[in-house]
Design a protein around this motif. Structure first.
Motif, short mmCIF file in Angstrom:
data_model
loop_
_atom_site.label_atom_id
_atom_site.label_comp_id
_atom_site.label_asym_id
_atom_site.label_seq_id
_atom_site.Cartn_x
_atom_site.Cartn_y
_atom_site.Cartn_z
N PHE A 9 -5.04 2.87 1.04
CA PHE A 9 -5.70 2.12 2.30
C PHE A 9 -7.19 2.00 2.01
O PHE A 9 -7.66 2.82 1.01
CB PHE A 9 -5.28 2.53 3.74
CG PHE A 9 -5.60 4.05 3.96
CD1 PHE A 9 -6.70 4.27 4.57
CD2 PHE A 9 -4.88 4.99 3.45
CE1 PHE A 9 -7.03 5.59 5.08
CE2 PHE A 9 -5.23 6.32 3.72
CZ PHE A 9 -6.16 6.57 4.61
N ASN A 10 -7.83 1.62 3.21
CA ASN A 10 -9.40 1.67 3.26
C ASN A 10 -9.77 0.76 1.66
O ASN A 10 -10.55 1.38 0.76
CB ASN A 10 -10.03 2.84 2.93
CG ASN A 10 -11.52 2.96 3.16
OD1 ASN A 10 -12.08 1.95 3.53
ND2 ASN A 10 -12.09 4.16 2.84
N GLY B 195 0.79 -1.15 0.07
CA GLY B 195 0.00 0.10 0.08
C GLY B 195 0.87 1.26 -0.12
O GLY B 195 0.08 2.50 -0.22
N TYR C 62 0.25 6.57 0.03
CA TYR C 62 -0.47 5.39 0.82
C TYR C 62 -1.64 5.28 0.53
O TYR C 62 -2.55 6.22 0.75
CB TYR C 62 -0.14 5.59 2.37
CG TYR C 62 -0.53 4.47 3.22
CD1 TYR C 62 -0.07 3.27 3.18
CD2 TYR C 62 -1.57 4.55 4.31
CE1 TYR C 62 -0.33 2.04 3.75
CE2 TYR C 62 -1.83 3.46 5.17
CZ TYR C 62 -1.27 2.22 4.69
OH TYR C 62 -1.71 1.38 5.30
#
Length: 307
Positions: free
Chosen positions: A105-106, A57, A103
């Motif tokens: 994410f989720n 990520g 980065y």
């Protein structure tokens, strides 16, 4: 202009695990130095860069670029700067240094970014950004927020520089329709600094005007339509309108500008030229401190996969 010219660029690559080092001719695409392909020969850079994705990520990059080849030359040149709408061709820098990362994410619906760029002895610039998309029923809602902070660097070859730039581009997509509304604000004594003659990595950067002069505030509305929703894959349209005001022209009056872009694009779906993209773009740009522009562009894009 010369009748013809050419350029050959070579890059050496070395890869270990999920990290890669490149040396030579480079085309980085970064928030502090975006790639530009709006001319037949896009600008390229000469230097070194390291990219690493060892942590899931997280994508990190850093590098140092010593020179570049502009869109209208076969050789290389020292790096130069542009501030707002003004190029400074008389001042040159020894290198552009950068470092940063993104980065995701989720479930890759959210991206946070932090970057630093330095055009040695001219300016240094930091960037923080956030992108997010979220499904809400039949809609997909998105947001793209960014903030830049720049000032002078080292020998201050362009004197003191002071710019803070904020942009927000919100989107909503349903079926073939995509709607956008954007705001962009310049704060400080100067316009947005960037490497000349590259594009600016801002939310209201468009083909003709960049809406990034000193103290400028600008708005954007845009509508895209993908005709695949009507059973015509590959066909799409874009209609965009931008208006800027509050520009500190330094000439005793407030600068204002506006631009309307209309684009029709089609990507061939089959046959020997499958993947060929054809775009027709009409732009009308007006300003009381920049040159008015009326233009039509025919843009052909095709990628060959050699191996």
């Amino acid at each position: 202009a010369p009748d013809d010219y050419s350029r050959l660029g070579v890059a050496l690559k070395a890869k270990v695990s999920h990290s890669e080092l490149k040396l030579g001719e480079l085309q980085p695409n970064l928030p502090v130095l975006p790639a530009s392909d709006n001319r037949l020969l896009p600008p390229t850079y000469q230097g070194a860069m390291l990219a690493s994705a060892e942590i899931p990520g997280l994508a990190l990059q850093a590098g140092r670029l010593k020179s570049y080849s502009m869109r209208n030359e076969a050789g290389t040149s020292d790096l130069q700067a542009m501030v707002g709408a003004t190029p400074y061709r008389q001042v040159e820098s020894d290198a552009f240094n950068f470092a940063g990362g993104d980065y995701d994410f989720n479930a890759k619906r959210t991206r946070a970014s932090l970057w630093y760029g330095q055009l040695e002895d001219i300016y240094r610039q930091g960037f923080v950004g956030l992108k997010h998309s979220q499904s809400v029923g039949d809609w997909v809602l998105g947001g793209n927020l960014g903030y830049y902070d720049a000032n002078e660097d080292g020998k201050r070859l362009l004197g003191n520089l002071d710019n803070r730039a904020f942009y927000a581009l919100l989107s909503a997509r349903r079926g073939g329709h995509s709607f956008y509304v954007g705001y962009q604000g310049m704060f400080g004594d100067d316009g947005f600094p960037r490497v000349f003659p590259n594009v600016a990595p801002l939310g209201n950067e468009v083909p003709t005007f960049m809406f990034a002069s000193a103290d400028e505030r600008s708005w954007q509305v845009r509508h895209d339509y993908d005709f695949a929703a009507l059973g015509i894959p590959g066909l799409s349209t874009t209609l965009r309108y931008l208006r800027g005001s509050n520009v500190d022209t330094g000439r005793g009056f407030e600068g204002r500008d506006r631009e309307r872009d209309l684009e029709l694009a089609y990507t061939l779906q089959g046959g020997p030229l499958a993947g060929l993209n054809v775009r027709l773009r009409n732009a009308v740009a007006r300003s009381n401190y920049l040159t008015d522009v009326d233009e039509n562009r025919l843009i052909l894009s095709y990628t060959w996969k050699l191996f």
